[in-house]
Structures are given as structure tokens and as C-alpha cells.
Design a protein around this motif. Structure first.
Motif, PDB file in Angstrom:
ATOM      1  N   ALA A   1       0.840  -1.179   0.000  1.00 25.28           N
ATOM      2  CA  ALA A   1       0.000   0.000   0.000  1.00 25.28           C
ATOM      3  C   ALA A   1       0.880   1.236   0.000  1.00 25.28           C
ATOM      4  CB  ALA A   1      -0.901  -0.010   1.221  1.00 25.28           C
ATOM      5  N   SER A   2       0.484   2.223  -0.756  1.00 32.38           N
ATOM      6  CA  SER A   2       1.263   3.459  -0.774  1.00 32.38           C
ATOM      7  C   SER A   2       0.806   4.361   0.360  1.00 32.38           C
ATOM      8  CB  SER A   2       1.104   4.163  -2.118  1.00 32.38           C
ATOM      9  OG  SER A   2      -0.203   4.640  -2.256  1.00 32.38           O
ATOM     10  N   ARG A   3       1.734   5.191   0.817  1.00 26.56           N
ATOM     11  CA  ARG A   3       1.454   6.110   1.902  1.00 26.56           C
ATOM     12  C   ARG A   3       1.696   7.527   1.418  1.00 26.56           C
ATOM     13  NH1 ARG A   3       1.669   3.940   7.484  1.00 26.56           N
ATOM     14  NH2 ARG A   3       1.756   1.731   7.224  1.00 26.56           N
ATOM     15  N   THR A   4       0.945   8.445   1.985  1.00 22.85           N
ATOM     16  CA  THR A   4       1.152   9.849   1.684  1.00 22.85           C
ATOM     17  C   THR A   4       2.468  10.285   2.298  1.00 22.85           C
ATOM     18  OG1 THR A   4      -1.225  10.151   1.802  1.00 22.85           O
ATOM     19  CG2 THR A   4       0.120  12.139   1.907  1.00 22.85           C
ATOM     20  N   PRO A   5       3.305  11.017   1.552  1.00 21.27           N
ATOM     21  CA  PRO A   5       4.573  11.479   2.128  1.00 21.27           C
ATOM     22  C   PRO A   5       4.329  12.362   3.343  1.00 21.27           C
ATOM     23  CG  PRO A   5       4.461  11.937  -0.232  1.00 21.27           C
ATOM     24  CD  PRO A   5       3.117  11.436   0.187  1.00 21.27           C
ATOM     25  N   VAL A   6       5.228  12.274   4.305  1.00 20.90           N
ATOM     26  CA  VAL A   6       5.122  13.060   5.524  1.00 20.90           C
ATOM     27  C   VAL A   6       5.663  14.455   5.254  1.00 20.90           C
ATOM     28  CG1 VAL A   6       5.887  13.239   7.920  1.00 20.90           C
ATOM     29  CG2 VAL A   6       5.358  11.000   6.935  1.00 20.90           C
ATOM     30  N   GLU A   7       4.875  15.470   5.590  1.00 19.02           N
ATOM     31  CA  GLU A   7       5.323  16.858   5.445  1.00 19.02           C
ATOM     32  C   GLU A   7       6.361  17.154   6.514  1.00 19.02           C
ATOM     33  OE1 GLU A   7       4.459  19.096   3.070  1.00 19.02           O
ATOM     34  OE2 GLU A   7       3.353  17.453   2.136  1.00 19.02           O
ATOM     35  N   PRO A   8       7.417  17.890   6.180  1.00 13.72           N
ATOM     36  CA  PRO A   8       8.435  18.227   7.179  1.00 13.72           C
ATOM     37  C   PRO A   8       7.843  19.079   8.308  1.00 13.72           C
ATOM     38  CG  PRO A   8       9.141  18.851   4.950  1.00 13.72           C
ATOM     39  CD  PRO A   8       7.722  18.407   4.856  1.00 13.72           C
ATOM     40  N   VAL A   9       8.254  18.779   9.518  1.00 16.82           N
ATOM     41  CA  VAL A   9       7.839  19.530  10.697  1.00 16.82           C
ATOM     42  C   VAL A   9       9.105  19.964  11.417  1.00 16.82           C
ATOM     43  CG1 VAL A   9       6.617  19.408  12.912  1.00 16.82           C
ATOM     44  CG2 VAL A   9       5.720  18.178  10.927  1.00 16.82           C
ATOM     45  N   GLU A  10       9.174  21.242  11.770  1.00 23.53           N
ATOM     46  CA  GLU A  10      10.373  21.743  12.439  1.00 23.53           C
ATOM     47  C   GLU A  10      10.613  20.966  13.729  1.00 23.53           C
ATOM     48  OE1 GLU A  10      12.150  25.865  14.258  1.00 23.53           O
ATOM     49  OE2 GLU A  10      10.536  25.961  12.800  1.00 23.53           O
ATOM     50  N   GLY A  11      11.847  20.531  13.926  1.00 29.30           N
ATOM     51  CA  GLY A  11      12.224  19.801  15.135  1.00 29.30           C
ATOM     52  C   GLY A  11      11.929  18.311  15.074  1.00 29.30           C
ATOM     53  N   VAL A  12      11.360  17.840  13.962  1.00 31.68           N
ATOM     54  CA  VAL A  12      11.034  16.428  13.811  1.00 31.68           C
ATOM     55  C   VAL A  12      11.925  15.843  12.725  1.00 31.68           C
ATOM     56  CG1 VAL A  12       9.257  14.761  13.145  1.00 31.68           C
ATOM     57  CG2 VAL A  12       8.645  16.737  14.547  1.00 31.68           C
ATOM     58  N   ARG A  13      12.498  14.702  13.021  1.00 32.03           N
ATOM     59  CA  ARG A  13      13.372  14.033  12.066  1.00 32.03           C
ATOM     60  C   ARG A  13      12.778  12.686  11.705  1.00 32.03           C
ATOM     61  NH1 ARG A  13      19.662  12.520  13.181  1.00 32.03           N
ATOM     62  NH2 ARG A  13      20.011  11.479  11.201  1.00 32.03           N
ATOM     63  N   LEU A  14      12.611  12.428  10.430  1.00 34.83           N
ATOM     64  CA  LEU A  14      12.072  11.166   9.936  1.00 34.83           C
ATOM     65  C   LEU A  14      13.229  10.258   9.556  1.00 34.83           C
ATOM     66  CD1 LEU A  14       9.618   9.479   9.022  1.00 34.83           C
ATOM     67  CD2 LEU A  14       9.822  10.598   6.807  1.00 34.83           C
ATOM     68  N   LEU A  15      13.230   9.049  10.108  1.00 37.16           N
ATOM     69  CA  LEU A  15      14.257   8.064   9.786  1.00 37.16           C
ATOM     70  C   LEU A  15      13.652   6.961   8.950  1.00 37.16           C
ATOM     71  CD1 LEU A  15      15.910   7.493  13.278  1.00 37.16           C
ATOM     72  CD2 LEU A  15      16.706   8.978  11.453  1.00 37.16           C
ATOM     73  N   ARG A  16      14.397   6.497   7.974  1.00 39.23           N
ATOM     74  CA  ARG A  16      13.983   5.320   7.207  1.00 39.23           C
ATOM     75  C   ARG A  16      15.050   4.257   7.406  1.00 39.23           C
ATOM     76  NH1 ARG A  16      11.651   2.445   3.591  1.00 39.23           N
ATOM     77  NH2 ARG A  16      12.613   1.602   1.760  1.00 39.23           N
ATOM     78  N   LEU A  17      14.612   3.083   7.820  1.00 40.58           N
ATOM     79  CA  LEU A  17      15.533   1.969   8.030  1.00 40.58           C
ATOM     80  C   LEU A  17      15.310   0.932   6.936  1.00 40.58           C
ATOM     81  CD1 LEU A  17      15.115   1.457  11.869  1.00 40.58           C
ATOM     82  CD2 LEU A  17      16.787   2.850  10.679  1.00 40.58           C
ATOM     83  N   ASP A  18      16.379   0.413   6.391  1.00 40.58           N
ATOM     84  CA  ASP A  18      16.260  -0.620   5.362  1.00 40.58           C
ATOM     85  C   ASP A  18      15.958  -1.985   5.960  1.00 40.58           C
ATOM     86  OD1 ASP A  18      16.699   1.151   3.259  1.00 40.58           O
ATOM     87  OD2 ASP A  18      18.872   0.957   3.440  1.00 40.58           O
ATOM     88  N   GLU A  19      16.382  -2.204   7.186  1.00 43.90           N
ATOM     89  CA  GLU A  19      16.140  -3.476   7.858  1.00 43.90           C
ATOM     90  C   GLU A  19      14.884  -3.348   8.710  1.00 43.90           C
ATOM     91  OE1 GLU A  19      18.767  -6.779  10.284  1.00 43.90           O
ATOM     92  OE2 GLU A  19      19.572  -4.790   9.927  1.00 43.90           O
ATOM     93  N   PRO A  20      13.863  -4.196   8.494  1.00 47.37           N
ATOM     94  CA  PRO A  20      12.613  -4.061   9.224  1.00 47.37           C
ATOM     95  C   PRO A  20      12.729  -4.506  10.683  1.00 47.37           C
ATOM     96  CG  PRO A  20      12.540  -6.022   7.855  1.00 47.37           C
ATOM     97  CD  PRO A  20      13.830  -5.319   7.547  1.00 47.37           C
ATOM     98  N   GLY A  21      11.770  -4.084  11.478  1.00 43.23           N
ATOM     99  CA  GLY A  21      11.672  -4.513  12.867  1.00 43.23           C
ATOM    100  C   GLY A  21      11.348  -3.349  13.793  1.00 43.23           C
ATOM    101  N   LEU A  22      10.337  -3.546  14.614  1.00 45.72           N
ATOM    102  CA  LEU A  22       9.908  -2.491  15.527  1.00 45.72           C
ATOM    103  C   LEU A  22      10.996  -2.142  16.537  1.00 45.72           C
ATOM    104  CD1 LEU A  22       7.766  -0.558  16.507  1.00 45.72           C
ATOM    105  CD2 LEU A  22       6.703  -2.437  17.767  1.00 45.72           C
ATOM    106  N   SER A  23      11.643  -3.143  17.102  1.00 49.15           N
ATOM    107  CA  SER A  23      12.716  -2.859  18.062  1.00 49.15           C
ATOM    108  C   SER A  23      13.860  -2.100  17.400  1.00 49.15           C
ATOM    109  CB  SER A  23      13.248  -4.146  18.691  1.00 49.15           C
ATOM    110  OG  SER A  23      12.316  -4.681  19.590  1.00 49.15           O
ATOM    111  N   ARG A  24      14.201  -2.491  16.177  1.00 52.11           N
ATOM    112  CA  ARG A  24      15.262  -1.771  15.458  1.00 52.11           C
ATOM    113  C   ARG A  24      14.873  -0.306  15.257  1.00 52.11           C
ATOM    114  NH1 ARG A  24      15.580  -6.784  13.032  1.00 52.11           N
ATOM    115  NH2 ARG A  24      17.633  -7.722  13.157  1.00 52.11           N
TER     116      ARG A  24
END
Length: 168
Positions: A1-24
Motif C-alpha cells: 500500500a502506498s502512503r502519503t509522504p510526511v510533510e516536514p515539521v520543524e524539530g522532527v526528524r524522519l528516519l527510514r531503516l532498510d532493515e525491518p523490525g519495531l525494536s530496530r
């Protein structure tokens, strides 16, 4: 499923991890977070407008190491008649009504709406428990909460810190 891109918010950093896992993902968030309070919500949860203030409020007491908030159900479609309030807890929905201490595992908050005092966490979330692909092991936050309590901190349930958690 596609997701709407997240709009940038000041003070918020979006991380993308290539390896899946909630704990990671949680451990990656811990590694880059700068504040003393580190909060986690599920990607299928929407926070209430006053959520951040409410989840942080109990931390004014130095003995509080973890706070969990309310997870209300947000249904994709009409709620099935057979889906009782009791069964909803297995979908990550909470039922507490007043602020109180969590005194044992049966009271622990769900990871869909939880905040930790960084200094109360003794180590990362255990990677072998987080959901990854078809492995549905979960509740790695239980291990983290156990560690917080072992270090002498309190765990507080704050019903006014609300997220609407998707049930579908």
C-alpha cells in the motif's frame, strides 16, 4: 500500500531503516533523539492535539520513568458485533480511566502510546522480540518497562494522553 509522504515539521526528524523490525526502529529513534523524554506511537495511530503535553505531564515527578497513554479504537469499517471491549485489548486498545501507577505486567501500557525517561532505560529494546515480517513476536516494551521498574522508577498510566489506534 502506498502512503502519503510526511510533510516536514520543524524539530522532527524522519528516519527510514532498510532493515525491518519495531525494536530496530525504536533503537534507531533512541540513538538520534536529543531529549530526556522519548515517546513512541504506532504508525497506525493518530495522536490527539494535546497528546505531547499530556504524555509528558507525569514526568514532572523525578521517580516516573515511563508513561503510557490511552489507545482508543479507530475502526476501518463498522465495528463487528462480536468484538467486545475485552477482546479489543488484544488489538492494543486500553481501558484505564484514571491516572494511576502500573504495579505489575497486567497493568503495563501498550507500545502504541508510550514514553520513557531516557535515563530510566538501561539498554536498547531487545531486537529478537520486535515484529519483523511474518514474525509476530511483540511486547518488547514489556522488557523495557521491567528494566525501568528494576531501576526503581515508577510507571504511570495517563488516560488523557490519547491516540486513536487503527483496528481493522
Amino acid at each position: 500500500a502506498s502512503r502519503t509522504p510526511v510533510e516536514p515539521v520543524e524539530g522532527v526528524r524522519l528516519l527510514r531503516l532498510d532493515e525491518p523490525g519495531l525494536s530496530r526502529a525504536r533503537n534507531a529513534g533512541l540513538a538520534v533523539a536529543a531529549g530526556e523524554l522519548v515517546a513512541f506511537v504506532d504508525d497506525d495511530a493518530a495522536v490527539a492535539p494535546d497528546w505531547a503535553r499530556r504524555i509528558a505531564d507525569p514526568f514532572t515527578e523525578a521517580a516516573v520513568g515511563c508513561v503510557g497513554g490511552t489507545c482508543r479504537p479507530a475502526f476501518v469499517s463498522r465495528r463487528p458485533a462480536w468484538l467486545s471491549e475485552r477482546l479489543l485489548q488484544y488489538a492494543g486498545i486500553t481501558r484505564f480511566r484514571e491516572r494511576r501507577n502500573a504495579v505489575g505486567r497486567r497493568d503495563y501500557p501498550f507500545g502504541a502510546n508510550i514514553c520513557f525517561r531516557r535515563s530510566a532505560l538501561s539498554e536498547d529494546f531487545p531486537k529478537h522480540l520486535g515484529r519483523t515480517g511474518s514474525a509476530l513476536l511483540s511486547r518488547e516494551e514489556v522488557v523495557a518497562i521491567d528494566r525501568v521498574r528494576e531501576r526503581g522508577f515508577r510507571v504511570v498510566l495517563e488516560p488523557r494522553a490519547v491516540v486513536d489506534h487503527l483496528v481493522g
